[in-house]
Design an enzyme around this catalytic site. Structure first.
Site, PDB file in Angstrom:
ATOM      1  N   ASP A  10      60.735  64.554  19.103  1.00 55.10           N
ATOM      2  CA  ASP A  10      61.047  64.564  17.672  1.00 55.10           C
ATOM      3  C   ASP A  10      62.236  65.500  17.456  1.00 55.10           C
ATOM      4  OD1 ASP A  10      61.140  65.048  14.944  1.00 55.10           O
ATOM      5  OD2 ASP A  10      58.968  65.195  14.729  1.00 55.10           O
ATOM      6  N   ILE A  11      63.289  64.984  16.884  1.00 55.09           N
ATOM      7  CA  ILE A  11      64.514  65.798  16.740  1.00 55.09           C
ATOM      8  C   ILE A  11      64.289  66.997  15.812  1.00 55.09           C
ATOM      9  CG2 ILE A  11      65.583  64.521  14.798  1.00 55.09           C
ATOM     10  CD1 ILE A  11      68.249  64.745  16.512  1.00 55.09           C
ATOM     11  N   GLY A  32      63.119  57.168   8.576  1.00 60.24           N
ATOM     12  CA  GLY A  32      63.467  57.506   9.962  1.00 60.24           C
ATOM     13  C   GLY A  32      63.766  58.987  10.147  1.00 60.24           C
ATOM     14  N   VAL A  33      64.835  59.249  10.905  1.00 61.98           N
ATOM     15  CA  VAL A  33      65.239  60.627  11.205  1.00 61.98           C
ATOM     16  C   VAL A  33      65.507  61.390   9.908  1.00 61.98           C
ATOM     17  CG1 VAL A  33      67.083  62.024  12.219  1.00 61.98           C
ATOM     18  CG2 VAL A  33      66.253  60.013  13.429  1.00 61.98           C
ATOM     19  N   ASP A  34      66.176  60.735   8.993  1.00 66.71           N
ATOM     20  CA  ASP A  34      66.557  61.345   7.720  1.00 66.71           C
ATOM     21  C   ASP A  34      65.319  61.861   6.976  1.00 66.71           C
ATOM     22  OD1 ASP A  34      68.360  62.044   5.779  1.00 66.71           O
ATOM     23  OD2 ASP A  34      68.565  60.038   4.940  1.00 66.71           O
ATOM     24  N   SER A 122      71.905  54.740  14.265  1.00 65.91           N
ATOM     25  CA  SER A 122      71.935  53.309  13.888  1.00 65.91           C
ATOM     26  C   SER A 122      70.899  52.429  14.590  1.00 65.91           C
ATOM     27  CB  SER A 122      73.333  52.673  14.094  1.00 65.91           C
ATOM     28  OG  SER A 122      74.235  53.118  13.104  1.00 65.91           O
ATOM     29  N   TYR A 126      68.859  50.683  10.861  1.00 70.79           N
ATOM     30  CA  TYR A 126      70.148  49.987  10.831  1.00 70.79           C
ATOM     31  C   TYR A 126      70.299  48.933  11.927  1.00 70.79           C
ATOM     32  CZ  TYR A 126      71.973  52.909   7.034  1.00 70.79           C
ATOM     33  OH  TYR A 126      72.190  53.519   5.820  1.00 70.79           O
TER      34      TYR A 126
HETATM   35  P1  ADP Z   1      69.445  54.477  11.348  1.00 70.79           P
HETATM   36  O1  ADP Z   1      69.261  54.198   9.877  1.00 70.79           O
HETATM   37  O2  ADP Z   1      70.789  55.110  11.663  1.00 70.79           O
HETATM   38  O3  ADP Z   1      69.110  53.312  12.201  1.00 70.79           O
HETATM   39  P2  ADP Z   1      66.856  55.761  11.876  1.00 70.79           P
HETATM   40  O4  ADP Z   1      66.486  57.131  11.499  1.00 70.79           O
HETATM   41  O5  ADP Z   1      66.134  54.624  11.248  1.00 70.79           O
HETATM   42  O6  ADP Z   1      68.441  55.686  11.645  1.00 70.79           O
HETATM   43  O7  ADP Z   1      66.708  55.587  13.435  1.00 70.79           O
HETATM   44  C1  ADP Z   1      67.574  56.123  14.417  1.00 70.79           C
HETATM   45  C2  ADP Z   1      66.798  56.336  15.709  1.00 70.79           C
HETATM   46  O8  ADP Z   1      66.037  57.529  15.597  1.00 70.79           O
HETATM   47  C3  ADP Z   1      65.780  55.245  16.036  1.00 70.79           C
HETATM   48  O9  ADP Z   1      65.890  54.967  17.437  1.00 70.79           O
HETATM   49  C4  ADP Z   1      64.440  55.867  15.688  1.00 70.79           C
HETATM   50  O10 ADP Z   1      63.393  55.373  16.515  1.00 70.79           O
HETATM   51  C5  ADP Z   1      64.687  57.308  15.994  1.00 70.79           C
HETATM   52  N1  ADP Z   1      63.847  58.310  15.276  1.00 70.79           N
HETATM   53  C6  ADP Z   1      63.113  58.169  14.155  1.00 70.79           C
HETATM   54  N2  ADP Z   1      62.519  59.336  13.821  1.00 70.79           N
HETATM   55  C7  ADP Z   1      62.908  60.253  14.754  1.00 70.79           C
HETATM   56  C8  ADP Z   1      62.645  61.637  14.973  1.00 70.79           C
HETATM   57  N3  ADP Z   1      61.866  62.344  14.175  1.00 70.79           N
HETATM   58  N4  ADP Z   1      63.228  62.235  16.048  1.00 70.79           N
HETATM   59  C9  ADP Z   1      64.054  61.550  16.875  1.00 70.79           C
HETATM   60  N5  ADP Z   1      64.352  60.244  16.722  1.00 70.79           N
HETATM   61  C10 ADP Z   1      63.778  59.602  15.678  1.00 70.79           C
END
Ligand code: ADP
Length: 179
Positions: A10-11, A32-34, A122, A126
């Site tokens: 998890d980032i 997602g990450v955001d 992405s 995305y």
């Molecule tokens: P985007 O809208 O740019 O596609 P996302 O956040 O939906 O961004 O996803 C980008 C990548 O990050 C995906 O491979 C997703 O599985 C991954 N991801 C989602 N949550 C986390 C997290 N907490 N830590 C690391 N990677 C994550």
């Protein structure tokens, strides 16, 4: 020389100088990450994003660009928000994805960050194919001159993403070219 490392996880749990956020252009949060970054980092990040919107990006942060805010309660000094392109099967948008990694690294270097964590930009909501997203990520970071960045850590959420990045890294070679 910048080392490239891979971890599965998890980032928002990383201890680094800068965490890169796969944001959307509004900078006002998403999934997602955001979503994870804003949830764990607390309201200070959103507040700083609103200030960025008011001061520099009234129309939103353009795709392929990057901008930094506080990291709030995360174990980092900065969050660097970048907006990845939405995958298209009919149009090649890879230059924009390259730009995300380049611009985020440039912002990190300007801030003086030594360690930077990136998600696979992405490749979630995305829709970018993971194998291609991994190749672009690894290649771009390898080619970018990023002094004083010492470590770029790709933080991959699952085993599949980790595997694709490991393959891309093996294909490119782990070491930055001399000079
Ligand atoms: P985007 O809208 O740019 O596609 P996302 O956040 O939906 O961004 O996803 C980008 C990548 O990050 C995906 O491979 C997703 O599985 C991954 N991801 C989602 N949550 C986390 C997290 N907490 N830590 C690391 N990677 C994550």
């Amino acid at each position: 020389m910048t080392a490239i490392t891979l971890v599965q996880g998890d980032i928002t749990r990383q201890q680094v100088d800068a965490i890169v956020n796969a944001a959307n252009s509004s900078l006002l949060g998403g999934g997602g990450v955001d979503g994870a970054i804003h949830r764990r980092g607390g309201p200070g990040i959103l507040e700083a994003c609103r200030e960025l919107r008011a001061s520099h990006y009234a129309e939103g942060l353009p795709t392929g660009r990057a901008a930094a805010t506080t990291a709030g309660e995360l174990d980092a000094r900065w969050v660097i928000h970048t907006v990845g392109p939405v995958w298209s099967g009919t149009e090649d948008r890879s230059a924009l994805l390259v730009s995300c990694y380049r611009e985020a690294l440039r912002v990190a270097a300007d801030l003086g960050a030594k360690t930077v964590a990136f998600p696979a930009i992405s490749t979630g909501i995305y829709g970018w194919p993971m194998d291609d997203g991994a190749r672009i990520a690894v290649r771009t970071v390898r080619e970018a001159v990023a002094d004083p960045v010492e470590e770029v850590r790709f933080v991959l959420f699952d085993h599949y993403a980790y595997g694709e990045f490991a393959e891309a890294l093996a294909a490119e070679g782990p070491e930055a070219p001399p000079g």
